[in-house]
Design a protein around this motif. Structure first.
Motif, PDB file in Angstrom:
ATOM      1  N   PRO A  52       0.865  -1.470   0.194  1.00  0.00           N
ATOM      2  CA  PRO A  52      -0.134  -0.076   0.302  1.00  0.00           C
ATOM      3  C   PRO A  52       0.966   0.982  -0.227  1.00  0.00           C
ATOM      4  O   PRO A  52       0.637   2.238  -0.554  1.00  0.00           O
ATOM      5  N   ILE A  53       1.831   1.507   0.354  1.00  0.00           N
ATOM      6  CA  ILE A  53       2.665   2.511   0.569  1.00  0.00           C
ATOM      7  C   ILE A  53       3.294   2.980  -0.893  1.00  0.00           C
ATOM      8  O   ILE A  53       3.201   4.484  -1.206  1.00  0.00           O
ATOM      9  N   PHE A  54       3.247   2.250  -2.468  1.00  0.00           N
ATOM     10  CA  PHE A  54       3.016   3.206  -2.870  1.00  0.00           C
ATOM     11  C   PHE A  54       2.379   3.548  -3.793  1.00  0.00           C
ATOM     12  O   PHE A  54       2.782   4.774  -4.161  1.00  0.00           O
ATOM     13  N   ARG A  55       0.916   3.473  -3.006  1.00  0.00           N
ATOM     14  CA  ARG A  55      -0.547   3.650  -3.880  1.00  0.00           C
ATOM     15  C   ARG A  55      -0.781   5.291  -2.827  1.00  0.00           C
ATOM     16  O   ARG A  55      -0.851   5.767  -3.586  1.00  0.00           O
ATOM     17  N   ALA A  56       0.111   4.908  -1.728  1.00  0.00           N
ATOM     18  CA  ALA A  56      -0.075   6.328  -0.806  1.00  0.00           C
ATOM     19  C   ALA A  56       1.214   6.906  -1.379  1.00  0.00           C
ATOM     20  O   ALA A  56       0.918   8.478  -1.519  1.00  0.00           O
ATOM     21  N   ALA A  57       2.238   7.018  -1.792  1.00  0.00           N
ATOM     22  CA  ALA A  57       3.067   8.130  -2.375  1.00  0.00           C
ATOM     23  C   ALA A  57       2.501   8.762  -3.415  1.00  0.00           C
ATOM     24  O   ALA A  57       2.789  10.255  -3.377  1.00  0.00           O
ATOM     25  N   MET A  58       2.480   8.281  -4.988  1.00  0.00           N
ATOM     26  CA  MET A  58       2.163   8.673  -6.112  1.00  0.00           C
ATOM     27  C   MET A  58       0.943   7.957  -6.287  1.00  0.00           C
ATOM     28  O   MET A  58       1.170   6.485  -6.184  1.00  0.00           O
ATOM     29  N   GLY A  59       0.400   8.763  -7.757  1.00  0.00           N
ATOM     30  CA  GLY A  59      -0.101   7.537  -8.051  1.00  0.00           C
ATOM     31  C   GLY A  59       0.893   6.720  -9.256  1.00  0.00           C
ATOM     32  O   GLY A  59       2.020   7.299  -9.946  1.00  0.00           O
ATOM     33  N   GLU A  60       0.424   5.791 -10.276  1.00  0.00           N
ATOM     34  CA  GLU A  60       0.968   4.860 -10.734  1.00  0.00           C
ATOM     35  C   GLU A  60       1.262   6.033 -12.493  1.00  0.00           C
ATOM     36  O   GLU A  60       2.531   5.852 -12.800  1.00  0.00           O
ATOM     37  N   ARG A  61       0.036   6.493 -12.930  1.00  0.00           N
ATOM     38  CA  ARG A  61       0.344   7.297 -13.919  1.00  0.00           C
ATOM     39  C   ARG A  61       1.881   8.167 -13.806  1.00  0.00           C
ATOM     40  O   ARG A  61       2.250   8.810 -14.617  1.00  0.00           O
ATOM     41  N   ARG A  62       1.743   8.862 -12.278  1.00  0.00           N
ATOM     42  CA  ARG A  62       2.055   9.727 -12.434  1.00  0.00           C
ATOM     43  C   ARG A  62       3.819   9.304 -12.309  1.00  0.00           C
ATOM     44  O   ARG A  62       4.762   9.822 -12.758  1.00  0.00           O
ATOM     45  N   PHE A  63       4.019   7.825 -11.442  1.00  0.00           N
ATOM     46  CA  PHE A  63       5.352   7.323 -11.070  1.00  0.00           C
ATOM     47  C   PHE A  63       5.607   7.208 -12.605  1.00  0.00           C
ATOM     48  O   PHE A  63       6.674   7.491 -13.036  1.00  0.00           O
ATOM     49  N   LEU A  64       5.007   6.532 -13.636  1.00  0.00           N
ATOM     50  CA  LEU A  64       5.111   6.126 -14.727  1.00  0.00           C
ATOM     51  C   LEU A  64       5.632   7.655 -15.736  1.00  0.00           C
ATOM     52  O   LEU A  64       7.688   7.591 -16.411  1.00  0.00           O
ATOM     53  N   THR A  65       5.334   8.560 -15.546  1.00  0.00           N
ATOM     54  CA  THR A  65       5.872   9.219 -16.039  1.00  0.00           C
ATOM     55  C   THR A  65       7.111   9.993 -15.496  1.00  0.00           C
ATOM     56  O   THR A  65       7.714  10.789 -16.644  1.00  0.00           O
ATOM     57  N   LEU A  66       7.007  10.427 -14.117  1.00  0.00           N
ATOM     58  CA  LEU A  66       8.677  10.284 -13.254  1.00  0.00           C
ATOM     59  C   LEU A  66       9.359   9.190 -14.468  1.00  0.00           C
ATOM     60  O   LEU A  66      10.683   9.961 -14.669  1.00  0.00           O
ATOM     61  N   LEU A  67       8.909   7.946 -14.217  1.00  0.00           N
ATOM     62  CA  LEU A  67       9.728   7.075 -14.687  1.00  0.00           C
ATOM     63  C   LEU A  67      10.669   7.504 -16.586  1.00  0.00           C
ATOM     64  O   LEU A  67      11.884   7.265 -16.600  1.00  0.00           O
ATOM     65  N   ALA A  68       9.610   8.346 -17.156  1.00  0.00           N
ATOM     66  CA  ALA A  68      10.166   8.294 -18.334  1.00  0.00           C
ATOM     67  C   ALA A  68      10.686   9.129 -18.322  1.00  0.00           C
ATOM     68  O   ALA A  68      11.467   9.685 -19.730  1.00  0.00           O
ATOM     69  N   ASN A  69      10.497  10.141 -17.236  1.00  0.00           N
ATOM     70  CA  ASN A  69      11.340  11.468 -18.189  1.00  0.00           C
ATOM     71  C   ASN A  69      12.492  12.299 -17.259  1.00  0.00           C
ATOM     72  O   ASN A  69      13.329  12.847 -17.694  1.00  0.00           O
ATOM     73  N   ILE A  70      12.949  11.284 -16.280  1.00  0.00           N
ATOM     74  CA  ILE A  70      14.343  11.339 -15.689  1.00  0.00           C
ATOM     75  C   ILE A  70      15.522  10.635 -16.012  1.00  0.00           C
ATOM     76  O   ILE A  70      15.250   9.641 -15.882  1.00  0.00           O
ATOM     77  N   SER A  71      16.147  11.287 -16.132  1.00  0.00           N
ATOM     78  CA  SER A  71      17.574  10.575 -16.479  1.00  0.00           C
ATOM     79  C   SER A  71      18.780  11.367 -15.354  1.00  0.00           C
ATOM     80  O   SER A  71      18.325  12.242 -15.131  1.00  0.00           O
ATOM     81  N   PHE A  72      19.866  10.557 -15.318  1.00  0.00           N
ATOM     82  CA  PHE A  72      20.723  10.706 -14.274  1.00  0.00           C
ATOM     83  C   PHE A  72      22.197  10.994 -14.480  1.00  0.00           C
ATOM     84  O   PHE A  72      23.056  10.788 -14.361  1.00  0.00           O
ATOM     85  N   ASP A  73      21.836  10.405 -16.756  1.00  0.00           N
ATOM     86  CA  ASP A  73      23.042  10.536 -17.048  1.00  0.00           C
ATOM     87  C   ASP A  73      22.896  11.513 -18.424  1.00  0.00           C
ATOM     88  O   ASP A  73      21.572  12.151 -18.571  1.00  0.00           O
ATOM     89  N   ASP A  74      24.123  12.058 -18.659  1.00  0.00           N
ATOM     90  CA  ASP A  74      24.185  12.891 -19.665  1.00  0.00           C
ATOM     91  C   ASP A  74      24.633  11.969 -20.744  1.00  0.00           C
ATOM     92  O   ASP A  74      25.726  11.804 -21.030  1.00  0.00           O
ATOM     93  N   PRO A  75      23.691  11.867 -22.076  1.00  0.00           N
ATOM     94  CA  PRO A  75      24.047  11.151 -23.207  1.00  0.00           C
ATOM     95  C   PRO A  75      25.249  11.531 -23.589  1.00  0.00           C
ATOM     96  O   PRO A  75      26.292  10.431 -24.369  1.00  0.00           O
ATOM     97  N   ALA A  76      25.762  13.116 -24.563  1.00  0.00           N
ATOM     98  CA  ALA A  76      26.851  13.522 -24.403  1.00  0.00           C
ATOM     99  C   ALA A  76      27.654  13.198 -24.171  1.00  0.00           C
ATOM    100  O   ALA A  76      28.497  13.143 -25.447  1.00  0.00           O
ATOM    101  N   GLU A  77      27.742  12.958 -22.520  1.00  0.00           N
ATOM    102  CA  GLU A  77      29.558  12.701 -22.455  1.00  0.00           C
ATOM    103  C   GLU A  77      29.520  11.373 -22.015  1.00  0.00           C
ATOM    104  O   GLU A  77      30.660  10.673 -21.665  1.00  0.00           O
ATOM    105  N   ARG A  78      28.682  10.418 -22.249  1.00  0.00           N
ATOM    106  CA  ARG A  78      28.659   9.159 -21.790  1.00  0.00           C
ATOM    107  C   ARG A  78      29.967   8.504 -22.488  1.00  0.00           C
ATOM    108  O   ARG A  78      30.856   7.894 -21.751  1.00  0.00           O
ATOM    109  N   ALA A  79      30.070   8.445 -23.641  1.00  0.00           N
ATOM    110  CA  ALA A  79      31.161   7.879 -24.954  1.00  0.00           C
ATOM    111  C   ALA A  79      32.854   8.831 -23.673  1.00  0.00           C
ATOM    112  O   ALA A  79      33.399   7.623 -23.896  1.00  0.00           O
TER     113      ALA A  79
END
Length: 157
Positions: free
Chosen positions: A10-37
């Motif tokens: 239940p803690i997952f549903r209490a923290a945020m909605g599934e749609r918001r979680f999927l939006t964050l997961l799709a848009n948050i990146s911790f890496d800069d692809p230009a410097e990765r190589a």
């Protein structure tokens, strides 16, 4: 599965909605692809190094450890694809990500952590404090903030 009303905690549903979680997961990146190589040959952990370093620095920022610390290793079970996944037959999980830790023995607080990312393809390109040639160097790195402070550091092997 985490947001399932039947199987998910239940803690997952209490923290945020599934749609918001999927939006964050799709848009948050911790890496800069230009410097990765450029960074990858020197550090396999480079996509998460900055985030993990910030987390590790914050562990020590607000807590003063007690007089007893323990230095150990933890194998976080992981069977997915990862360039620095290790195999340790003596551990229960056998496959995973190896993390060296310093913890406060009295408060059970993780005080410092270091992720083993394997040997880099180009050691000269590795960031500082990511590759250690001897175990002594690693131990000294892990406890350098408490040297000569009167604290006991316990470790195995």
């Amino acid at each position: 599965m985490c947001f399932s009303a039947t199987y998910g905690p239940p803690i997952f549903r209490a923290a945020m909605g599934e749609r918001r979680f999927l939006t964050l997961l799709a848009n948050i990146s911790f890496d800069d692809p230009a410097e990765r190589a450029q960074r990858r040959p020197g550090d396999k952990f480079s996509p998460m190094r900055d985030v993990f370093s910030s987390f590790d620095d914050n562990l020590r920022r607000h807590v003063t450890p007690s007089e007893c610390l323990t230095l150990g290793e933890s194998l976080i079970k992981f069977r997915g694809r990862c360039p620095f996944r290790v195999y340790m037959p003596q551990k229960p999980g056998r496959y995973g990500i190896l993390v060296r830790t310093v913890a406060d023995a009295q408060n059970r607080y993780l005080w410092k952590a270091w992720v083993y990312a394997g040997a880099p393809a180009q050691p000269e390109a590795a960031p500082p404090d990511t590759v250690f040639s001897k175990v002594d160097d690693l131990v000294n790195f892990m406890v350098k903030d408490v040297v000569r402070s009167g604290r006991n550091v316990t470790m195995d092997r």
